[in-house]
Design an enzyme around this catalytic site. Structure first.
Site, PDB file in Angstrom:
ATOM      1  N   TYR A  22      40.782  26.044  41.852  1.00 41.56           N
ATOM      2  CA  TYR A  22      40.630  26.737  40.556  1.00 41.56           C
ATOM      3  C   TYR A  22      40.380  25.727  39.445  1.00 41.56           C
ATOM      4  O   TYR A  22      39.447  25.870  38.642  1.00 41.56           O
ATOM      5  CB  TYR A  22      41.904  27.547  40.281  1.00 41.56           C
ATOM      6  CG  TYR A  22      41.962  28.202  38.915  1.00 41.56           C
ATOM      7  CD1 TYR A  22      41.247  29.374  38.645  1.00 41.56           C
ATOM      8  CD2 TYR A  22      42.748  27.656  37.882  1.00 41.56           C
ATOM      9  CE1 TYR A  22      41.320  29.973  37.392  1.00 41.56           C
ATOM     10  CE2 TYR A  22      42.820  28.257  36.641  1.00 41.56           C
ATOM     11  CZ  TYR A  22      42.107  29.413  36.394  1.00 41.56           C
ATOM     12  OH  TYR A  22      42.169  30.015  35.152  1.00 41.56           O
ATOM     13  N   SER A  68      40.999  26.833  30.994  1.00 39.03           N
ATOM     14  CA  SER A  68      42.405  26.933  31.397  1.00 39.03           C
ATOM     15  C   SER A  68      43.090  25.578  31.247  1.00 39.03           C
ATOM     16  O   SER A  68      42.485  24.527  31.523  1.00 39.03           O
ATOM     17  CB  SER A  68      42.488  27.373  32.861  1.00 39.03           C
ATOM     18  OG  SER A  68      43.791  27.154  33.366  1.00 39.03           O
TER      19      SER A  68
HETATM   20  N1  LIG Z   1      46.131  34.649  32.041  1.00 39.77           N
HETATM   21  C1  LIG Z   1      46.303  33.330  31.979  1.00 39.77           C
HETATM   22  O1  LIG Z   1      47.421  32.839  32.018  1.00 39.77           O
HETATM   23  C2  LIG Z   1      45.102  32.437  31.848  1.00 39.77           C
HETATM   24  C3  LIG Z   1      45.338  31.104  31.547  1.00 39.77           C
HETATM   25  C4  LIG Z   1      44.252  30.254  31.423  1.00 39.77           C
HETATM   26  C5  LIG Z   1      42.976  30.726  31.581  1.00 39.77           C
HETATM   27  N2  LIG Z   1      42.769  32.036  31.890  1.00 39.77           N
HETATM   28  C6  LIG Z   1      41.384  32.490  32.032  1.00 39.77           C
HETATM   29  O2  LIG Z   1      41.198  33.562  31.151  1.00 39.77           O
HETATM   30  C7  LIG Z   1      40.094  34.351  31.590  1.00 39.77           C
HETATM   31  C8  LIG Z   1      40.465  35.811  31.500  1.00 39.77           C
HETATM   32  O3  LIG Z   1      41.490  36.080  32.437  1.00 39.77           O
HETATM   33  P1  LIG Z   1      42.743  36.980  32.051  1.00 39.77           P
HETATM   34  O4  LIG Z   1      43.921  36.123  32.120  1.00 39.77           O
HETATM   35  O5  LIG Z   1      42.450  37.754  30.845  1.00 39.77           O
HETATM   36  O6  LIG Z   1      42.866  37.899  33.352  1.00 39.77           O
HETATM   37  P2  LIG Z   1      42.357  39.373  33.664  1.00 39.77           P
HETATM   38  O7  LIG Z   1      42.896  40.329  32.686  1.00 39.77           O
HETATM   39  O8  LIG Z   1      42.666  39.570  35.103  1.00 39.77           O
HETATM   40  O9  LIG Z   1      40.806  39.267  33.412  1.00 39.77           O
HETATM   41  C9  LIG Z   1      39.900  38.727  34.313  1.00 39.77           C
HETATM   42  C10 LIG Z   1      38.636  39.516  34.166  1.00 39.77           C
HETATM   43  O10 LIG Z   1      37.625  38.940  34.981  1.00 39.77           O
HETATM   44  C11 LIG Z   1      36.844  40.000  35.467  1.00 39.77           C
HETATM   45  N3  LIG Z   1      36.235  39.592  36.747  1.00 39.77           N
HETATM   46  C12 LIG Z   1      36.819  38.967  37.775  1.00 39.77           C
HETATM   47  N4  LIG Z   1      35.939  38.827  38.776  1.00 39.77           N
HETATM   48  C13 LIG Z   1      34.771  39.370  38.340  1.00 39.77           C
HETATM   49  C14 LIG Z   1      33.500  39.555  38.936  1.00 39.77           C
HETATM   50  N5  LIG Z   1      33.222  39.156  40.178  1.00 39.77           N
HETATM   51  N6  LIG Z   1      32.537  40.171  38.200  1.00 39.77           N
HETATM   52  C15 LIG Z   1      32.794  40.615  36.939  1.00 39.77           C
HETATM   53  N7  LIG Z   1      33.983  40.463  36.341  1.00 39.77           N
HETATM   54  C16 LIG Z   1      34.965  39.855  37.039  1.00 39.77           C
HETATM   55  C17 LIG Z   1      37.803  41.163  35.686  1.00 39.77           C
HETATM   56  O11 LIG Z   1      37.135  42.387  35.491  1.00 39.77           O
HETATM   57  P3  LIG Z   1      36.873  43.453  36.700  1.00 39.77           P
HETATM   58  O12 LIG Z   1      38.131  43.535  37.475  1.00 39.77           O
HETATM   59  O13 LIG Z   1      36.482  44.693  35.971  1.00 39.77           O
HETATM   60  O14 LIG Z   1      35.723  42.882  37.456  1.00 39.77           O
HETATM   61  C18 LIG Z   1      38.826  40.962  34.588  1.00 39.77           C
HETATM   62  O15 LIG Z   1      38.560  41.805  33.478  1.00 39.77           O
HETATM   63  C19 LIG Z   1      39.774  33.866  32.993  1.00 39.77           C
HETATM   64  O16 LIG Z   1      38.602  33.074  32.948  1.00 39.77           O
HETATM   65  C20 LIG Z   1      40.990  33.023  33.369  1.00 39.77           C
HETATM   66  O17 LIG Z   1      40.649  32.023  34.292  1.00 39.77           O
HETATM   67  C21 LIG Z   1      43.809  32.900  32.021  1.00 39.77           C
END
Ligand SMILES: NC(=O)c1ccc[n+]([C@@H]2O[C@H](COP(=O)([O-])OP(=O)(O)OC[C@H]3O[C@@H](n4cnc5c(N)ncnc54)[C@H](OP(=O)(O)O)[C@@H]3O)[C@@H](O)[C@H]2O)c1
Length: 238
Positions: free
Chosen positions: A150, A137
């Protein structure tokens, strides 16, 4: 020969987009997450596009569940070409007021789970001369107020990836840290709610922007290695 990938967090957001791209390029994709319905939706999208995927439910905050996930993978394939750690969780709060359990949750999912899962699948990655992707991130580049816990787990994830690269690169496995800015996903909606700001998806990157950039790096010939990618919305939100 068919290629095999595992994408954690493959039920939504960046993980889902990457899973779709990997499948479109011929990988059989295992998807891991807690929510079976979300994973099945991704499987269906991949199937409709002519690809193949299997959902494996796992709670990455739970060590036994991580071990079970790794055992399921090992029972299905002797090699793993791509391991994507996209699952992550977000908590916000000042150090003065945040509950310490928030830091523990972030540590479990954002750092401990990728560490252990990589360790458990190490031999499979070596056999395939595979690639490991850690979704990080931009919070690590400039951690603002309320983002300390975070950002700390993600900064540690980057350090872990750098050290792992030094260990495993001589053995033919590439390690990539992807550092996205704000992306239109369920997690970003949660972030906006916590920040009390209106959600404007058109100001954010699309998950597929991140996936596309990541695939460019994964598809490089073995003579080159991209170690980090920073990708952010064209017009940066403060
Ligand atoms: N969106 C942004 O702006 C952004 C920016 C920078 C970095 N990121 C990073 O990108 C990555 C993906 O996030 P996203 O933005 O795509 O959000 P997202 O759609 O909410 O995806 C997060 C995923 O993590 C899984 N997850 C969370 N807790 C878990 C657990 N205990 N066990 C198994 N799976 C778990 C969730 O699946 P379930 O609900 O099925 O468990 C969900 O599919 C993350 O590492 C996040 O920190 C996101």
């Amino acid at each position: 020969m068919k290629k095999i990938a595992l994408v954690t967090g493959g039920g939504s957001g960046i993980g889902q987009a990457l899973a779709q791209r990997l499948a479109a390029e011929g990988h059989f994709v295992f998807l891991a997450g807690r929510n079976a319905q979300k994973l099945e939706t991704t499987c269906a999208l991949i199937g409709q596009a002519g690809g193949r995927a299997e959902a494996l439910t796992a709670d990455l905050a739970d060590e036994a569940s991580i071990r079970q996930l790794a055992a399921q993978i090992k029972a299905r394939t002797p090699t793993l070409d791509v391991l994507v750690h996209s699952a992550g969780c977000f908590r916000m709060g000042t150090l003065e007021s945040a509950h310490i359990a928030d830091l523990d949750d972030l540590y479990q999912v954002n750092l401990r789970a990728p560490y252990l899962l990589t360790q458990l699948l190490y031999a499979l990655l070596l056999k395939a001369a595979g690639q490991i992707v850690f979704i990080n991130s931009t919070a690590i580049l400039n951690p603002g107020a309320n983002w300390g816990a975070y950002a700390a787990t993600k900064a540690a994830l980057r350090a872990m990836a750098d050290s792992l690269r030094a260990e495993i690169n001589p053995r033919g496995v590439r390690v990539l840290t992807v550092i996205p800015g704000r992306t239109d996903t369920p997690m970003q909606e949660q972030v906006h709610q916590l920040e009390n700001r209106p959600y404007q998806a058109d100001r954010l990157m699309r998950p597929d922007d991140v996936a596309l950039m990541t695939m460019q790096a994964l598809n490089l010939p073995p003579s080159a290695e991209v170690t980090e990618i920073v990708v952010r919305p064209a017009q940066k939100l403060s």
